[in-house]
Each structure stands twice: as structure tokens, then as C-alpha cells.
Write a protein that holds these residues in place. Structure first.
Motif, PDB file in Angstrom:
ATOM      1  N   ARG A 223       0.776  -1.457  -0.340  1.00 49.62           N
ATOM      2  CA  ARG A 223      -0.007   0.109  -0.213  1.00 49.62           C
ATOM      3  C   ARG A 223       0.970   1.312  -0.137  1.00 49.62           C
ATOM      4  N   GLU A 224       0.342   2.245  -0.873  1.00 47.09           N
ATOM      5  CA  GLU A 224       1.374   3.401  -1.037  1.00 47.09           C
ATOM      6  C   GLU A 224       0.482   4.558  -0.644  1.00 47.09           C
ATOM      7  N   THR A 225       1.203   6.100  -0.568  1.00 42.90           N
ATOM      8  CA  THR A 225       0.597   6.757  -0.386  1.00 42.90           C
ATOM      9  C   THR A 225       1.298   8.510  -1.240  1.00 42.90           C
ATOM     10  N   SER A 226       0.259   9.298  -1.256  1.00 45.49           N
ATOM     11  CA  SER A 226       0.865   9.682  -2.419  1.00 45.49           C
ATOM     12  C   SER A 226       0.216  11.604  -1.725  1.00 45.49           C
ATOM     13  N   SER A 227       1.131  11.885  -1.912  1.00 42.06           N
ATOM     14  CA  SER A 227       0.299  13.963  -1.909  1.00 42.06           C
ATOM     15  C   SER A 227       0.157  14.783  -3.101  1.00 42.06           C
ATOM     16  N   PHE A 228      -0.535  15.392  -3.259  1.00 44.52           N
ATOM     17  CA  PHE A 228      -0.241  16.114  -4.276  1.00 44.52           C
ATOM     18  C   PHE A 228      -1.403  17.846  -4.180  1.00 44.52           C
ATOM     19  N   LEU A 229      -0.641  18.876  -4.363  1.00 43.70           N
ATOM     20  CA  LEU A 229      -1.421  20.521  -4.576  1.00 43.70           C
ATOM     21  C   LEU A 229      -1.632  20.427  -6.101  1.00 43.70           C
ATOM     22  N   VAL A 230      -2.760  20.342  -5.826  1.00 40.63           N
ATOM     23  CA  VAL A 230      -3.184  20.716  -7.787  1.00 40.63           C
ATOM     24  C   VAL A 230      -3.793  21.984  -8.257  1.00 40.63           C
ATOM     25  N   PRO A 231      -3.015  22.908  -8.757  1.00 38.22           N
ATOM     26  CA  PRO A 231      -4.276  24.066  -9.431  1.00 38.22           C
ATOM     27  C   PRO A 231      -4.767  23.227 -10.799  1.00 38.22           C
ATOM     28  N   SER A 232      -5.971  24.027 -10.890  1.00 39.17           N
ATOM     29  CA  SER A 232      -6.432  23.572 -12.005  1.00 39.17           C
ATOM     30  C   SER A 232      -7.806  24.058 -13.118  1.00 39.17           C
ATOM     31  N   ALA A 233      -7.322  24.851 -14.769  1.00 33.24           N
ATOM     32  CA  ALA A 233      -8.225  25.528 -15.238  1.00 33.24           C
ATOM     33  C   ALA A 233      -9.009  24.111 -16.111  1.00 33.24           C
ATOM     34  N   GLU A 234     -10.170  24.817 -16.185  1.00 34.02           N
ATOM     35  CA  GLU A 234     -11.324  24.256 -17.083  1.00 34.02           C
ATOM     36  C   GLU A 234     -12.602  25.369 -18.009  1.00 34.02           C
ATOM     37  N   VAL A 235     -12.322  25.219 -18.679  1.00 34.92           N
ATOM     38  CA  VAL A 235     -13.344  25.858 -19.945  1.00 34.92           C
ATOM     39  C   VAL A 235     -14.167  24.311 -20.891  1.00 34.92           C
ATOM     40  N   SER A 236     -15.647  24.885 -20.901  1.00 34.61           N
ATOM     41  CA  SER A 236     -16.164  24.321 -21.482  1.00 34.61           C
ATOM     42  C   SER A 236     -17.055  25.215 -22.729  1.00 34.61           C
ATOM     43  N   TYR A 237     -17.249  24.801 -23.161  1.00 35.54           N
ATOM     44  CA  TYR A 237     -18.304  25.745 -24.537  1.00 35.54           C
ATOM     45  C   TYR A 237     -19.064  25.131 -24.808  1.00 35.54           C
ATOM     46  N   VAL A 238     -21.186  25.249 -24.469  1.00 29.20           N
ATOM     47  CA  VAL A 238     -22.075  24.086 -24.900  1.00 29.20           C
ATOM     48  C   VAL A 238     -23.151  25.352 -25.633  1.00 29.20           C
ATOM     49  N   SER A 239     -23.468  24.740 -26.942  1.00 30.16           N
ATOM     50  CA  SER A 239     -24.401  25.237 -27.789  1.00 30.16           C
ATOM     51  C   SER A 239     -25.322  23.778 -28.284  1.00 30.16           C
ATOM     52  N   SER A 240     -26.834  24.493 -27.745  1.00 25.40           N
ATOM     53  CA  SER A 240     -27.780  22.849 -27.903  1.00 25.40           C
ATOM     54  C   SER A 240     -28.853  23.712 -28.887  1.00 25.40           C
ATOM     55  N   ASN A 241     -29.984  23.147 -28.971  1.00 27.70           N
ATOM     56  CA  ASN A 241     -31.159  23.262 -29.541  1.00 27.70           C
ATOM     57  C   ASN A 241     -31.669  22.009 -28.752  1.00 27.70           C
TER      58      ASN A 241
END
Length: 575
Positions: A376-394
Motif C-alpha cells: 500500500r502506498e500514499t501520495s499527496s498532491f497540491l493541484v491547481p487546475s483550469a477548465e473551460v467548456s462551451y455548450v451550444s444546443s437546441n
């Protein structure tokens, strides 16, 4: 014998039927003729007396002429023929529409503030009547409706027609339109009053896209009502201009709201082929304080993966579009030789821009994990992230949870550094897209794709939750959840640095609220792009429920025919 003769004569009389027909017009002209022509009510019925028939026939000729005038035919000639036989009376009309009237004058005058309004300049270009084109009464009325609607929408409360005249010259088949519209001056927003509000007025005012003194527009009030109704703070919302109290070209606005239930509880069983049987317990506090802060929590227990989280949400400057959130989350998973417990805290800043959405997040996660019988292992992370989404729908007009056509594109970038509270350094990028295209009323095409890649020199230190896996309901159907990817010496799937998934589907509406589908999926994850792509094919049934499509699919791996067909059950929107 006398009674028998009388009965026979009566029977002969009742068998005489009236038949009405016409020729010379078709399409919308014919439809209008039928709506005007009163004698058609008797067609196919016992004929009235011949004198009545002749009267109705003469009146019908005039009705036909009236029916064609709205289309610019003022020179119509109608020939009427009446024929009698032993059991039938026929009335036949032969229609000659004649010369069509053309528009020769279009004189529209605007008095008042609307003259210089940019919206009116744009409206002019959409007027359906053009000089030199055939006269249509419906288009003449449409111009008037367009002017009235624009004035009402933009706050010209005193607007009225001072002249509205359609003049037809029979001698040269010409039409002359004269309209004068006195718009008056445009009103502005006056004082806004809020009744029965359980939150602070300062907070509610952050939903406003207008201020006192701004030019009036009904769209601003509609947007406000939609935003307040969608906030979940209120059980009912009414936003209305008080025109009866308007003065000095300012109209006050009334907002009346009633609070929603403050606490919301949910409990229910469920099943998902990625998670197995599950039980969901949820609690939401719709507002924590009068500044609109909210609390959402959920505990989901399942056979394969159990999740619990608490989310504290703080509305942004524009509460309808912006929010900040603080989240604490625990995910415990034991499935396919992966035993993992993930602890994650995060802060998130989310913004909505009509069809766009962007999210910035900073997460700190710790994961205890084991693949197969490994240590069994243990890991730690400080994760900055950015996400963009575009939606076009009828959306489907009959069910707003169903997509008629449209697409979604998303991109997510995240990373970490071993010099900033992280077990290893990495950067990963994920691109995804979905599309729905309706060929006609019955057939649709659906497609989706997802690509992911990671750059790191310490892949063995990367937590399973940050690696790429393929397989499952929303990935490659025909394989179990996260079943596809690189394996270790024991044959346990450990996830990869790269991901590729694609799907193509066609479905057919076989009955109201029911579709059948054929599909094929491709994909895999690997340590490099030379990974072998797996393909599956399958069939499915979709129930178009009020909460969105419910999909039941069965799929088979092309390259592994020895594996049984796999069942997949999913609920949710196509995009």
C-alpha cells in the motif's frame, strides 16, 4: 298503399345529397377558401331545398372572393354551376384569381423617441412588406405587430398608431400602405421594491442587470425572474413593472418572492453499472445566512465505490453566473484489484458566460492505494487546475431535458510540482467533446471523443485518481469501469499516461418517448500513444423520461469475442 307511396317519396328526398367542389386554386389559397366557404358545411349531407342551395351558392361566390383578397387577389372571377340529378345536387365553382395586387407605396412614419432607437433601425430591415412585391394582408398586420411588440419590449408605454391605412386601387391593381406610429418617449426603470424577502436586499440586488434610471427593457425583467427562480432560494418569484404607477417617464418595478424550504433532504436507492447497487443520502441547506451562502452534502454508498462530500458555496458578484466553493471529499474504492481511499479538499472559482463556463480550482489531495497484492502506498498532491467548456444546443420543445441538436467542447489543464507539497511533478491536459445532430424527426447521430495526455518523470508516484483509465458507461462500453489500461506484473490495470476514446451512435424514434440505438466505441489508455485501441459494438434502448434519457445498452468487445456481452445503464442528458 297511399302511406307506402308517401314513405317512398320521403326516402327518396332524404337520399338527395349536396356535393360542393371548386377548382382553380391550391395550397394556402385553397385552405383559406375552405375556411370562408359556408356552403361546404353542407357538402356530403342531405341537400336543403333548391332555393336554399341557390342562395348559398350565390353567397359562396362572394365568400371565395373575400377569401382571396388577403393574398392580393382583388380581381377574382368565380363561375358557379348547379346541377341536379335524382339523388344529388352539385355546386361547382370555377375560380380565376386574376391579376394580383402589388405594393406600390410603403410609407411608415415614426413620431417620438423610437425614431432614433437602434432597435427600430434593425427592425426596419426585417419588415416583410417590400415595394413591388405582392400584397399580403398578413404581412401588413405583421408590421403593425412588430412595431407594437418593439415598443412594449423597450418601454415606449404611450405608443399608439395615429394612422393605419391599407388602400387598394382596383384600376391598376396597386396597394398603398400608410402607417404613422407615435411612440412617445422611452421610459426608464424607477424604484424597485422587494416584498417578503428572507435574504438581504443588498444580496438580491446583485442579481439585477439594471439600475434605477436605466432605459427600460422587458428582457432585463425576464432575465431577473429566471435568475431568481433558478437560484433555489425561492418557492415563487414574480417580477412586474407597475405601469399604473408610472410617472415622469419612469416605471417602478415590483418583486414579490416567497421562501423555499430552507432544508432539503434526499434518500434513495439506485443502481449504476459502473458502481453497482447504491444508496444515496443527501442534505442541502439552501441558505446558510442572508448573504445567500449555501451548504450541500452527500453520502453515496455503493458496492464498488463510496463517496462523501460537503460543499460550501458562496455566491459571487453576479450570483446567477459566479460562485466560489469550498469542498471536502472522501472517496473509498475497492474494485478490479484497486483498493484506494482518496481525501481531497479544494477551493473553486466558477464563472458562466452564456454558452461558456470556466473554472479555476486548487485542490490538495492525499490518496492511499494498492494495486493487487502490492504494498500500500500514499501520495499527496497540491493541484491547481483550469477548465473551460462551451455548450451550444437546441432543446426539444416538448421536453427541455432532451437535446434535439448541439455540441459540447471541454478542456482541462492541471498539474503539480514536487517542490510544492506534491509527491511528484506532472502536467496533464484533457480534451473532450460531444455532439448530437438530428437528421429528421426520427433519426439522430451522436458522437463523442476524449483525449488525454500527461507529462511526468515520476509516473509511479502519480495517484490513481490522476491517471487515465478507459472503459465503462461513459467511455468504452462493453468493458467494465476503468478496465482498460496498462497492467502490472499481476495483470492488474494501473492506469496510463495517455487516453483516447471515441464513440459513434445512431438512434431512431420508434414510439413517443422511446428510441433504439446502434453504436460502436473505440478507446484505451496507455503509457505511450502506440497503445492498442479496443473496439466494441452494441445496441441500446432509450426512454425519454421527464428527467432526461434513461439508456440501457448491451455491448461486445470486437477483439475479445470470448467475453460476454456487457450491460450498461445510464441516466442523464446527451450533452
Amino acid at each position: 298503399m297511399l302511406a307506402s307511396a308517401t314513405d317512398a317519396q320521403s326516402q327518396e328526398q332524404t337520399e338527395t345529397v349536396l356535393e360542393v367542389s371548386y377548382s382553380g386554386v391550391g395550397g394556402e389559397l385553397a385552405s383559406n377558401v375552405e375556411s370562408y366557404l359556408g356552403i361546404l358545411e353542407y357538402s356530403g349531407e342531405p341537400a336543403p331545398s333548391i332555393f336554399r342551395v341557390r342562395f348559398l351558392a350565390r353567397r359562396g361566390a362572394e365568400e371565395i372572393k373575400q377569401a382571396l383578397r388577403p393574398f392580393g387577389y382583388y380581381h377574382t372571377e368565380v363561375e358557379t354551376e348547379i346541377n341536379e340529378t335524382d339523388n344529388k345536387v352539385s355546386v361547382n365553382y370555377t375560380i380565376a384569381v386574376g391579376q394580383r395586387t402589388l405594393v406600390r407605396t410603403l410609407d411608415i412614419k415614426i413620431d417620438g423617441g423610437l425614431t432614433n432607437d437602434d432597435a427600430y433601425q434593425q427592425l426596419q430591415r426585417r419588415f416583410p412588406v417590400k415595394i413591388g412585391e405582392p400584397l399580403l394582408h398578413a404581412d401588413y398586420e405583421k408590421i403593425k405587430s412588430m412595431l407594437r411588440n418593439l415598443a412594449a419590449e423597450r418601454g415606449y408605454y404611450d405608443a399608439r398608431f395615429t394612422e393605419q391605412k391599407l388602400q387598394v386601387e382596383l384600376s391598376d391593381a396597386s396597394a398603398h400602405i400608410f402607417l404613422t406610429y407615435a411612440s412617445g418617449e422611452r421610459f426608464r426603470f424607477g424604484e424597485v421594491t422587494i416584498c417578503c424577502n428572507h435574504l438581504s436586499s443588498e444580496f438580491i440586488e446583485r442579481y439585477f442587470q439594471f439600475e434605477e434610471g436605466d432605459l427600460f427593457h422587458t428582457r432585463d425583467l425576464l432575465d431577473l425572474q429566471i435568475a431568481l427562480a433558478g437560484s433555489d432560494y425561492f418557492d415563487s418569484v414574480e417580477v412586474a413593472p407597475l405601469w399604473q404607477e408610472a410617472k415622469a417617464e419612469e416605471v417602478p418595478v415590483s418583486i414579490r418572492v416567497t421562501p423555499n424550504q430552507r432544508d432539503f433532504y434526499q434518500i434513495g436507492p439506485g443502481y449504476g453499472t459502473d458502481t453497482g447497487a447504491r444508496l444515496t443520502l443527501g442534505f442541502d441547506r439552501r441558505w446558510v445566512n442572508d448573504r445567500g451562502h449555501r451548504l450541500s452534502s452527500l453520502l453515496r454508498l455503493s458496492q464498488l465505490q463510496s463517496t462523501g462530500f460537503v460543499d460550501y458555496i458562496i455566491p459571487g458578484k453576479d450570483p446567477a453566473r459566479d460562485q466560489y466553493s469550498l469542498t471536502g471529499e472522501v472517496i473509498d474504492r475497492s474494485y478490479e484489484e484497486l483498493d484506494s481511499t482518496l481525501y481531497r479538499t479544494s477551493i473553486r472559482d466558477t464563472r458562466h458566460y452564456d454558452t461558456w463556463q470556466r473554472s479555476y480550482q486548487l485542490s490538495y489531495l492525499r490518496e492511499d492505494f494498492r494495486f493487487g497484492s502490492a504494498i500500500r502506498e500514499t501520495s499527496s498532491f497540491l493541484v491547481p487546475s483550469a477548465e473551460v467548456s462551451y455548450v451550444s444546443s437546441n432543446l426539444d420543445p416538448s421536453n427541455r431535458n432532451l437535446v434535439d441538436s448541439g455540441f459540447r467542447l471541454s478542456a482541462r489543464l492541471q498539474g503539480a510540482s514536487d517542490s510544492a507539497l506534491s509527491s511528484a511533478s506532472f502536467v496533464s491536459l484533457t480534451l473532450s467533446g460531444k455532439a448530437v445532430y438530428s437528421i429528421n424527426q426520427h433519426w439522430r447521430l451522436l458522437a463523442r471523443a476524449e483525449l488525454g495526455g500527461m507529462s511526468t518523470d515520476e509516473f509511479d508516484e502519480i495517484s490513481p485518481s490522476l491517471r487515465f483509465f478507459a472503459g465503462g458507461d461513459h467511455s468504452v462500453r462493453g468493458y467494465a469501469y476503468q478496465q482498460l489500461g496498462p497492467t502490472n506484473a499481476e495483470g492488474v490495470v494501473v492506469g496510463g499516461r495517455y487516453l483516447g476514446v471515441a464513440s459513434a451512435e445512431i438512434d431512431y424514434l420508434v414510439a413517443p418517448n422511446w428510441r433504439v440505438a446502434l453504436f460502436t466505441d473505440f478507446g484505451n489508455s496507455g503509457l505511450d500513444w502506440s497503445m492498442t485501441w479496443k473496439q466494441t459494438y452494441g445496441v441500446g434502448v432509450r426512454w425519454l423520461s421527464p428527467i432526461g434519457p434513461v439508456r440501457l445498452d448491451v455491448a461486445q468487445a470486437v477483439d475479445e469475442p470470448d467475453k460476454p456481452w456487457r450491460l450498461h445503464l445510464t441516466i442523464g442528458p446527451d450533452l
